[in-house]
Every structure is written in structure tokens, then in C-alpha cells.
Design an enzyme around this catalytic site. Structure first.
Site, PDB file in Angstrom:
ATOM      1  CG  ASN A   9      -1.696   1.224   1.441  1.00 19.91           C
ATOM      2  OD1 ASN A   9      -1.778   2.058   0.536  1.00 19.91           O
ATOM      3  ND2 ASN A   9      -2.298   1.372   2.613  1.00 19.91           N
ATOM      4  CE  LYS A  11      -0.172   3.349   4.754  1.00 20.19           C
ATOM      5  NZ  LYS A  11      -0.126   3.493   6.209  1.00 20.19           N
ATOM      6  CG  HIS A  95      -5.818   1.992   5.161  1.00 20.90           C
ATOM      7  ND1 HIS A  95      -5.413   2.976   6.033  1.00 20.90           N
ATOM      8  CD2 HIS A  95      -4.784   1.132   5.064  1.00 20.90           C
ATOM      9  CE1 HIS A  95      -4.182   2.720   6.434  1.00 20.90           C
ATOM     10  NE2 HIS A  95      -3.776   1.602   5.858  1.00 20.90           N
ATOM     11  CD  GLU A  97      -2.915   5.641   6.677  1.00 23.72           C
ATOM     12  OE1 GLU A  97      -2.894   5.717   5.438  1.00 23.72           O
ATOM     13  OE2 GLU A  97      -1.989   5.125   7.343  1.00 23.72           O
ATOM     14  CD  GLU A 167      -3.479  -2.372   7.375  1.00 22.44           C
ATOM     15  OE1 GLU A 167      -2.392  -2.630   6.866  1.00 22.44           O
ATOM     16  OE2 GLU A 167      -4.092  -1.312   7.165  1.00 22.44           O
ATOM     17  N   GLY A 173       2.551   2.417  10.770  1.00 14.78           N
ATOM     18  CA  GLY A 173       3.503   3.507  10.590  1.00 14.78           C
ATOM     19  C   GLY A 173       4.213   3.904  11.870  1.00 14.78           C
ATOM     20  CB  SER A 212       5.304  -1.620  12.026  1.00 16.29           C
ATOM     21  OG  SER A 212       4.881  -0.274  12.223  1.00 16.29           O
TER      22      SER A 212
HETATM   23  P1  PGA Z   1       2.883   0.376   7.690  1.00 17.79           P
HETATM   24  O1  PGA Z   1       1.409   0.584   7.046  1.00 17.79           O
HETATM   25  O2  PGA Z   1       3.423  -0.913   7.105  1.00 17.79           O
HETATM   26  O3  PGA Z   1       3.659   1.573   7.250  1.00 17.79           O
HETATM   27  O4  PGA Z   1       2.707   0.293   9.153  1.00 17.79           O
HETATM   28  C1  PGA Z   1       0.529  -0.484   6.852  1.00 17.79           C
HETATM   29  C2  PGA Z   1      -0.764   0.019   6.263  1.00 17.79           C
HETATM   30  O5  PGA Z   1      -1.224   1.100   6.645  1.00 17.79           O
HETATM   31  O6  PGA Z   1      -1.371  -0.640   5.386  1.00 17.79           O
END
Ligand code: PGA
Length: 255
Positions: A9, A11, A95, A97, A167, A173, A212
Site C-alpha cells: 500500500n 499510500k 483502511h 486512515e 491492521e 507507521g 509495521s
Molecule cells: P505500515 O502501514 O506498514 O507503514 O505500518 C501499513 C498500512 O497502513 O497498510
């Protein structure tokens, strides 16, 4: 048997130059293990170019979101049919976010999930709790609400071609990963919720872990019985990092 899916992803990251390096590196270094599927989800403007770059490869293309509508006066939105036409096979829905920043409720997520299926896309449904919710012992309740809202709207058969991604918001992140045990506990719970509706479908659905994931923690996560790959943010932006995770999936798959 469920194969592994390692999904990147991206982003809101990338550029024409960076994407070219990233995609050619991924194609060149993909593990020669057909039961590990690799997927990249670039920002919308780059879908067409990345689709062309992937055309002779086994790496799949996906979108980071999708409109719940088919067409019409929805400025700034992108329909599932458009994503299909660009060569997408998957679309991420729900997601955290987007739930937190764009106000996407579980009902909107369910509509997006249905729009993806209607367009012939495989939805990747993201679910997960915040740190406060985990601390308050609400992890399973939060996941049940996110999952059951979609299940009630679509029925379990719709999950035949779907993927679920667990997640935990506190791990996205942040560099803090759920331990393999914490992740497996929630993955087992997700599969049990699906199995309550239909055991066969539940047994086939791939459940990815996201938050992560890195080359050095991927194998520990992927070796759990209900973890079928990863949804990768930060570590999907460098082909070496992404391939280290793909290699971990291939190694676990081979036993
Ligand atoms: P990350 O993000 O691997 O940077 O923690 C995962 C995601 O949001 O899909």
C-alpha cells in the site's frame, strides 16, 4: 490451500521516477514461488503507467480505495469499472486512515466492498482497533462491528473472492508491530466470525496482517496458521524491503 499475498500500500507516496525503480526492482526480484502473490497499490494517477510496467509480470495491481458509486456527479471519485479498465485486480476498502481522516463509516465501507465486487475487483477489507480500544479490552468488539456490518450487507458468499486485512491502528507507521501471538489471536477470531456464517468460505479467505511489517518480523508473523500474508505500507516503498517480506512469505510457504 491458501497462498500468501504480500500487498504494498504505497499510500500517497511516489513519483514517475521512483515508481519506475520500485516496480522494475520488484519484478526483477520476485520470488519464483507461485503460491506467493505480490500486489502493488499505487496512488490513482500512477495506475495506468504502473499497469503497463506490470503487464508481462506476475505482480498484481490494486487500488487504495474505490467509490461506492458506479458513475455520475461525484467529483474527485473513481469508479470500480475505471479501476478494472486500468488493470486493477484488487481494491483496498476501509483502511483506518480513510475511516479516521475521510469519515468512512462501516456502512460506507460495506458499500465500497460491494462496489468492488460489482466491478469484478477483489476487495481487501481492512479492520483494526486503536490503542485506546485495545487497552479498554474492546479489540474483538471493534472488529466484530467492522466485519459484521459488511457481512450483513453482502452475505458470506461475497467473501469468496475477498481478502481481510487485520491492521491494528496503533501498529500502522509506528514501528510497533503486533506480536505474532497478538496478531494470530485476532486473525483466529476473524476467521471464527466468518466461520459462524460459513466454514468453507472462512477456510479459504486470506487474512493479511498489516502494521509495521518488515523483512525481519515478517516470517514470525507469517508462520502462524491464520496469517496469510501482509499489507505493507512503509516497507513497500523500497523494492529491497518489499522483496525481503516476499522472500519471508516464500520461505514460510516452503516450510
Ligand atoms: P505500515 O502501514 O506498514 O507503514 O505500518 C501499513 C498500512 O497502513 O497498510
Amino acid at each position: 490451500m491458501r497462498g500468501y499475498l504480500v500487498a504494498g500500500n504505497w499510500k500517497m507516496n511516489g513519483s514517475i521516477a521512483a515508481n519506475t525503480t520500485l516496480v522494475s526492482g520488484i519484478i526483477a526480484g520476485s520470488p519464483a514461488n507461485e503460491s506467493v502473490e505480490l500486489l502493488v497499490c499505487p496512488p490513482f494517477p500512477y495506475l495506468a503507467a504502473v499497469s503497463c510496467s506490470l503487464s508481462d509480470s506476475q505482480v498484481r495491481l490494486g487500488a487504495q480505495s474505490i467509490s461506492e458509486h458506479e458513475s455520475g456527479a461525484f467529483t474527485g471519485e473513481t469508479a470500480g469499472s475505471m479501476l478494472r479498465e486500468m488493470g486493477c485486480e484488487y481494491a483496498i476498502v476501509g483502511h483506518s486512515e480513510r475511516r479516521a481522516l475521510m469519515g468512512e463509516t462501516s456502512e460506507i465501507v460495506a458499500a465500497k466492498f460491494q462496489a468492488a465486487l460489482a466491478a469484478g475487483l477483489k476487495p481487501i477489507l481492512c479492520v483494526g482497533e486503536t490503542l485506546e480500544q485495545r487497552a479498554a479490552g474492546q479489540t474483538e468488539a471493534v472488529i466484530d462491528e467492522q466485519l459484521n456490518t459488511v457481512l450483513d450487507a453482502t452475505g458470506i458468499d461475497a467473501f469468496d473472492s475477498a481478502v481481510v486485512a487485520y491492521e491494528p491502528v496503533w501498529a500502522i507507521g509506528t514501528g510497533e508491530t503486533a506480536s505474532p501471538e497478538q496478531a494470530q489471536d485476532v486473525h483466529r477470531h476473524i476467521r471464527a466470525v466468518l466461520a459462524d456464517r460459513n466454514e468453507d468460505v472462512a477456510g479459504k479467505v486470506r487474512i493479511l496482517y498489516g502494521g509495521s511489517v518488515k523483512g525481519d518480523n515478517a516470517a514470525g508473523l507469517f508462520s502462524n496458521p491464520d496469517i496469510d500474508g501482509g499489507l505493507i505500507g512503509g516497507a513497500s516503498l523500497k523494492f529491497e524491503d518489499f522483496l525481503a517480506i516476499a522472500d519471508a512469505a516464500a520461505a514460510v510457504q516452503q516450510g
